[in-house]
Design a protein around this motif. Structure first.
Motif, PDB file in Angstrom:
ATOM      1  N   GLY A  79      46.145  16.517 -33.040  1.00 28.48           N
ATOM      2  CA  GLY A  79      47.442  17.165 -33.031  1.00 28.48           C
ATOM      3  C   GLY A  79      47.547  18.243 -34.093  1.00 28.48           C
ATOM      4  N   TYR A  80      48.777  18.629 -34.375  1.00 28.39           N
ATOM      5  CA  TYR A  80      49.022  19.650 -35.383  1.00 28.39           C
ATOM      6  C   TYR A  80      49.957  19.082 -36.438  1.00 28.39           C
ATOM      7  CZ  TYR A  80      53.645  20.298 -33.294  1.00 28.39           C
ATOM      8  OH  TYR A  80      54.919  20.083 -32.842  1.00 28.39           O
ATOM      9  N   ASP A  81      49.882  19.632 -37.618  1.00 31.77           N
ATOM     10  CA  ASP A  81      50.753  19.235 -38.710  1.00 31.77           C
ATOM     11  C   ASP A  81      51.664  20.408 -39.053  1.00 31.77           C
ATOM     12  OD1 ASP A  81      51.778  17.457 -40.471  1.00 31.77           O
ATOM     13  OD2 ASP A  81      50.072  17.429 -41.842  1.00 31.77           O
ATOM     14  N   VAL A  82      52.785  20.109 -39.651  1.00 31.94           N
ATOM     15  CA  VAL A  82      53.680  21.178 -40.106  1.00 31.94           C
ATOM     16  C   VAL A  82      53.182  21.628 -41.471  1.00 31.94           C
ATOM     17  CG1 VAL A  82      56.046  21.812 -40.665  1.00 31.94           C
ATOM     18  CG2 VAL A  82      55.596  20.151 -38.848  1.00 31.94           C
ATOM     19  N   GLU A  83      52.386  22.655 -41.471  1.00 33.25           N
ATOM     20  CA  GLU A  83      51.756  23.140 -42.700  1.00 33.25           C
ATOM     21  C   GLU A  83      52.675  24.110 -43.441  1.00 33.25           C
ATOM     22  OE1 GLU A  83      48.902  21.963 -43.562  1.00 33.25           O
ATOM     23  OE2 GLU A  83      47.994  21.217 -41.714  1.00 33.25           O
ATOM     24  N   ASN A  84      52.508  24.135 -44.747  1.00 34.51           N
ATOM     25  CA  ASN A  84      53.281  25.069 -45.566  1.00 34.51           C
ATOM     26  C   ASN A  84      52.595  26.433 -45.591  1.00 34.51           C
ATOM     27  OD1 ASN A  84      55.280  23.165 -46.305  1.00 34.51           O
ATOM     28  ND2 ASN A  84      53.874  22.288 -47.814  1.00 34.51           N
ATOM     29  N   VAL A  90      45.667  37.214 -30.226  1.00 35.68           N
ATOM     30  CA  VAL A  90      45.288  36.248 -29.188  1.00 35.68           C
ATOM     31  C   VAL A  90      44.259  35.290 -29.783  1.00 35.68           C
ATOM     32  CG1 VAL A  90      44.294  35.914 -26.880  1.00 35.68           C
ATOM     33  CG2 VAL A  90      45.677  37.946 -27.359  1.00 35.68           C
ATOM     34  N   LEU A  91      44.374  34.013 -29.438  1.00 33.59           N
ATOM     35  CA  LEU A  91      43.437  33.007 -29.934  1.00 33.59           C
ATOM     36  C   LEU A  91      42.471  32.600 -28.826  1.00 33.59           C
ATOM     37  CD1 LEU A  91      46.015  30.872 -31.941  1.00 33.59           C
ATOM     38  CD2 LEU A  91      44.318  32.471 -32.859  1.00 33.59           C
ATOM     39  N   LEU A  92      41.197  32.576 -29.168  1.00 32.07           N
ATOM     40  CA  LEU A  92      40.137  32.275 -28.200  1.00 32.07           C
ATOM     41  C   LEU A  92      39.648  30.846 -28.397  1.00 32.07           C
ATOM     42  CD1 LEU A  92      38.048  33.175 -26.049  1.00 32.07           C
ATOM     43  CD2 LEU A  92      36.612  33.983 -27.946  1.00 32.07           C
ATOM     44  N   LEU A  93      39.619  30.097 -27.302  1.00 34.07           N
ATOM     45  CA  LEU A  93      39.128  28.720 -27.315  1.00 34.07           C
ATOM     46  C   LEU A  93      38.019  28.619 -26.279  1.00 34.07           C
ATOM     47  CD1 LEU A  93      39.552  25.772 -28.318  1.00 34.07           C
ATOM     48  CD2 LEU A  93      41.094  25.467 -26.381  1.00 34.07           C
ATOM     49  N   VAL A  94      36.828  28.167 -26.689  1.00 30.95           N
ATOM     50  CA  VAL A  94      35.683  28.089 -25.781  1.00 30.95           C
ATOM     51  C   VAL A  94      35.057  26.703 -25.888  1.00 30.95           C
ATOM     52  CG1 VAL A  94      33.493  29.105 -25.067  1.00 30.95           C
ATOM     53  CG2 VAL A  94      35.247  30.556 -26.114  1.00 30.95           C
ATOM     54  N   GLU A  95      34.862  26.054 -24.739  1.00 34.38           N
ATOM     55  CA  GLU A  95      34.159  24.777 -24.713  1.00 34.38           C
ATOM     56  C   GLU A  95      32.942  24.898 -23.807  1.00 34.38           C
ATOM     57  OE1 GLU A  95      32.660  22.061 -25.861  1.00 34.38           O
ATOM     58  OE2 GLU A  95      34.657  21.851 -26.763  1.00 34.38           O
ATOM     59  N   ILE A  96      31.931  24.078 -24.059  1.00 33.06           N
ATOM     60  CA  ILE A  96      30.680  24.106 -23.300  1.00 33.06           C
ATOM     61  C   ILE A  96      30.954  23.884 -21.818  1.00 33.06           C
ATOM     62  CG2 ILE A  96      28.443  22.969 -22.995  1.00 33.06           C
ATOM     63  CD1 ILE A  96      28.597  22.226 -25.994  1.00 33.06           C
ATOM     64  N   PRO A 144      39.338  20.139 -27.913  1.00 36.42           N
ATOM     65  CA  PRO A 144      39.077  20.585 -29.293  1.00 36.42           C
ATOM     66  C   PRO A 144      40.307  20.413 -30.183  1.00 36.42           C
ATOM     67  CG  PRO A 144      38.256  22.181 -27.698  1.00 36.42           C
ATOM     68  CD  PRO A 144      39.077  21.199 -26.932  1.00 36.42           C
ATOM     69  N   GLY A 145      40.069  19.902 -31.390  1.00 40.11           N
ATOM     70  CA  GLY A 145      41.179  19.687 -32.315  1.00 40.11           C
ATOM     71  C   GLY A 145      41.945  20.959 -32.615  1.00 40.11           C
ATOM     72  N   LYS A 146      41.240  22.089 -32.598  1.00 44.69           N
ATOM     73  CA  LYS A 146      41.921  23.336 -32.932  1.00 44.69           C
ATOM     74  C   LYS A 146      42.926  23.769 -31.875  1.00 44.69           C
ATOM     75  CE  LYS A 146      38.060  26.275 -31.402  1.00 44.69           C
ATOM     76  NZ  LYS A 146      36.859  25.559 -31.831  1.00 44.69           N
ATOM     77  N   LEU A 147      42.818  23.192 -30.651  1.00 41.52           N
ATOM     78  CA  LEU A 147      43.781  23.538 -29.608  1.00 41.52           C
ATOM     79  C   LEU A 147      45.205  23.314 -30.097  1.00 41.52           C
ATOM     80  CD1 LEU A 147      44.731  24.167 -26.701  1.00 41.52           C
ATOM     81  CD2 LEU A 147      44.392  21.734 -26.185  1.00 41.52           C
ATOM     82  N   PHE A 148      45.441  22.204 -30.778  1.00 36.29           N
ATOM     83  CA  PHE A 148      46.797  21.853 -31.173  1.00 36.29           C
ATOM     84  C   PHE A 148      47.300  22.747 -32.306  1.00 36.29           C
ATOM     85  CE2 PHE A 148      44.541  18.216 -29.468  1.00 36.29           C
ATOM     86  CZ  PHE A 148      45.356  17.909 -28.382  1.00 36.29           C
ATOM     87  N   GLU A 149      46.404  23.122 -33.195  1.00 34.18           N
ATOM     88  CA  GLU A 149      46.788  24.079 -34.233  1.00 34.18           C
ATOM     89  C   GLU A 149      47.023  25.455 -33.625  1.00 34.18           C
ATOM     90  OE1 GLU A 149      43.758  23.876 -37.215  1.00 34.18           O
ATOM     91  OE2 GLU A 149      44.619  22.079 -38.140  1.00 34.18           O
ATOM     92  N   MET A 189      47.282  22.776 -21.840  1.00 36.90           N
ATOM     93  CA  MET A 189      47.748  24.164 -21.950  1.00 36.90           C
ATOM     94  C   MET A 189      48.764  24.493 -20.864  1.00 36.90           C
ATOM     95  SD  MET A 189      44.289  26.269 -22.956  1.00 36.90           S
ATOM     96  CE  MET A 189      45.146  27.821 -22.696  1.00 36.90           C
ATOM     97  N   LYS A 190      48.490  24.016 -19.657  1.00 37.49           N
ATOM     98  CA  LYS A 190      49.410  24.281 -18.545  1.00 37.49           C
ATOM     99  C   LYS A 190      50.754  23.612 -18.797  1.00 37.49           C
ATOM    100  CE  LYS A 190      49.793  23.770 -13.518  1.00 37.49           C
ATOM    101  NZ  LYS A 190      49.111  23.262 -12.285  1.00 37.49           N
ATOM    102  N   ALA A 191      50.736  22.357 -19.256  1.00 37.71           N
ATOM    103  CA  ALA A 191      51.977  21.614 -19.482  1.00 37.71           C
ATOM    104  C   ALA A 191      52.799  22.205 -20.614  1.00 37.71           C
ATOM    105  CB  ALA A 191      51.661  20.152 -19.772  1.00 37.71           C
ATOM    106  N   THR A 192      52.140  22.797 -21.597  1.00 36.05           N
ATOM    107  CA  THR A 192      52.854  23.339 -22.764  1.00 36.05           C
ATOM    108  C   THR A 192      53.082  24.849 -22.679  1.00 36.05           C
ATOM    109  OG1 THR A 192      50.735  23.524 -23.934  1.00 36.05           O
ATOM    110  CG2 THR A 192      52.045  21.525 -24.322  1.00 36.05           C
ATOM    111  N   ASN A 193      52.562  25.472 -21.629  1.00 36.42           N
ATOM    112  CA  ASN A 193      52.747  26.915 -21.419  1.00 36.42           C
ATOM    113  C   ASN A 193      52.253  27.725 -22.621  1.00 36.42           C
ATOM    114  OD1 ASN A 193      53.702  29.140 -19.837  1.00 36.42           O
ATOM    115  ND2 ASN A 193      55.477  29.304 -21.190  1.00 36.42           N
TER     116      ASN A 193
END
Length: 434
Positions: free
Chosen positions: A237-242, A332-338, A348-353, A375-379
């Motif tokens: 998931g993601y955390d509320v970072e300062n 734009v953020l790029l996410l690539v999986e094998i 990937p953990g970074k998806l949530f961040e 991604m589809k569910a969260t738009n």
């Protein structure tokens, strides 16, 4: 509160990755430990005293919950021995960066064979026996009734397995990644005996743990075919970072954060970008490819071969806090999986961040990937497979036009379910029901 009640709320968490380790492996339990006390659970964290971490991020030490008890014991690290022959190959292999088979040196092939066949399930297996001997006494003295192991490295589950057999504790096995179906498993040059041993250990762990936690629905389905033990999905998931609000990059930046492994090499993306810089002068003038983290030689070669080297800002590994800031700056953020059947389960953990960064995501991966559904569910962006060059190109052009108009942003929905605190609440409820 009486000591008995206090002890009943203690949970021993056995993890290899812990600050100052950097990279994604440390984040999951660092954050669970941060919030568990809010739900009446006292975390005791057992980690190696002298680990060999491929990535270091000292800033993460400031995020360790001061309420947590941290205990340590020395570990024998074969990677220390291997580094005497080649520090780079050792660091790459321990990071999961495995060179293409055709380009592997004799030393690299030997190291992979040794890793796969002599250290089962992994190179941290020498930590199992001394840890069991030490923890048996510790949990008895502290009155600890519940133990959690998290892998990879999956050898840590063998610690939980033995403690379960000898002490009868409640045991939760957390799998951040699968075991025998993880992407790099087939690259370890396993002999028949080693492959059989992996399967046997996986089966024993899954059928002995009181509860199994996984990070994706596909892994849950895979494990439920092996065990009748309860299997629960708790994603990362993601955390509320300062992190201060960031001013977006002036350039049209496409940013990839994290390890860009050889197998994560989306040729359709490089081709789409090559066409865009040739066909569209505005795009050419504005575009920048931002790479943050370790990037394999094969990926860089593909980028250069596509005529994109002049657009690359290769920043290398940065601290987690810097990475979060760069996410928020990027257009734009790029996410690539094998691209394989085995990686459909990887979220990937970074998806949530990425989702929390409020920037649109372009994701590329295998057809049927679990993270595509999130991604589809969260738009939060657009998903494409490795063969959908036109979809990738059209998405980039759509994002670029919005960027020019000053209207490029993500319009996410339903993110709260992926906050670290809410996920910890789910974990705490599971622990209380054991």
């Amino acid at each position: 509160m009486a000591d008995k009640d206090t002890n009943s709320n203690k949970v021993l968490i056995i993890t290899y990755y812990w600050p100052p380790a950097g990279g994604p492996g440390v984040q999951r339990w660092l954050k669970f430990v941060k919030y568990l006390p809010d739900f009446g659970i006292e975390p005791v964290v057992y980690v190696p005293e002298n680990p060999t971490y491929p990535l270091i991020d000292k800033g993460l030490q400031d995020e360790v919950n001061p309420q947590a008890v941290i205990i340590k014991k020395r570990i024998t690290e074969p990677y220390n021995w291997a580094s005497a022959f080649s520090k780079k190959s050792t660091k790459d292999i321990s990071s999961g960066i495995i060179p293409d088979k055709k380009k592997q040196s004799l030393l690299q092939r030997l190291m992979l064979w040794v890793r796969g066949n002599l250290f089962i399930p992994d190179a941290r297996v020498l930590w199992v026996k001394p840890s069991v001997a030490y923890l048996k006494d510790y949990i008895a003295k502290q009155g600890i009734k519940t133990v959690i192991t998290t892998g990879p490295p999956h050898s840590l589950h063998l610690i939980g397995l033995q403690l379960k057999k000898e002490k009868g504790i409640k045991w939760v096995a957390d799998f951040r990644d699968p075991w025998t179906t993880i992407g790099y498993h087939k690259e370890l040059k396993l002999g028949k005996a080693a492959a059989k041993k992996h399967k046997e250990l996986e089966h024993e762990v899954l059928n002995t743990a009181d509860h199994v936690i996984v990070t994706s629905p596909t892994t849950k389905k895979e494990f439920e075919a092996i065990t009748t033990r309860p299997v629960t999905v708790i994603t990362n998931g993601y955390d509320v970072e300062n992190i201060e609000r960031q001013t977006p990059d002036e350039k049209f930046t496409l940013a990839h954060i994290g390890s860009f492994l050889s197998e994560r090499n989306p040729l359709a993306l490089w081709q789409a970008l090559q066409e865009l810089v040739i066909e569209n002068e505005d795009f050419k003038q504005a575009f920048q490819l931002k790479l943050i983290g370790a990037v394999s030689a094969e990926v860089l070669t593909s980028i250069n071969s596509s005529g994109l080297s002049g657009f690359v800002n290769n920043m290398g590994y940065v601290s987690h806090s810097t990475a979060l800031a760069e996410q928020r700056k990027s257009q734009v953020l790029l996410l690539v999986e094998i691209d394989s059947e085995a990686t459909k389960c990887i979220i990937p953990g970074k998806l949530f961040e990425y989702m929390a960064a409020e920037r649109p995501i372009l994701a590329i991966g295998p057809n049927g990937a679990d993270f595509a559904e999130i991604m589809k569910a969260t738009n939060t962006g657009v998903f494409a497979t490795y063969t959908e060059k036109d979809r990738i190109k059209d998405t980039l052009m759509e994002y670029f036009n919005k960027y020019k108009d000053g209207k490029l942003k993500a319009n996410a929905v339903g993110l709260q379910g992926y906050s670290r605190k809410n996920l910890t609440a789910k974990l705490a409820e599971l622990l209380k029901q054991l």
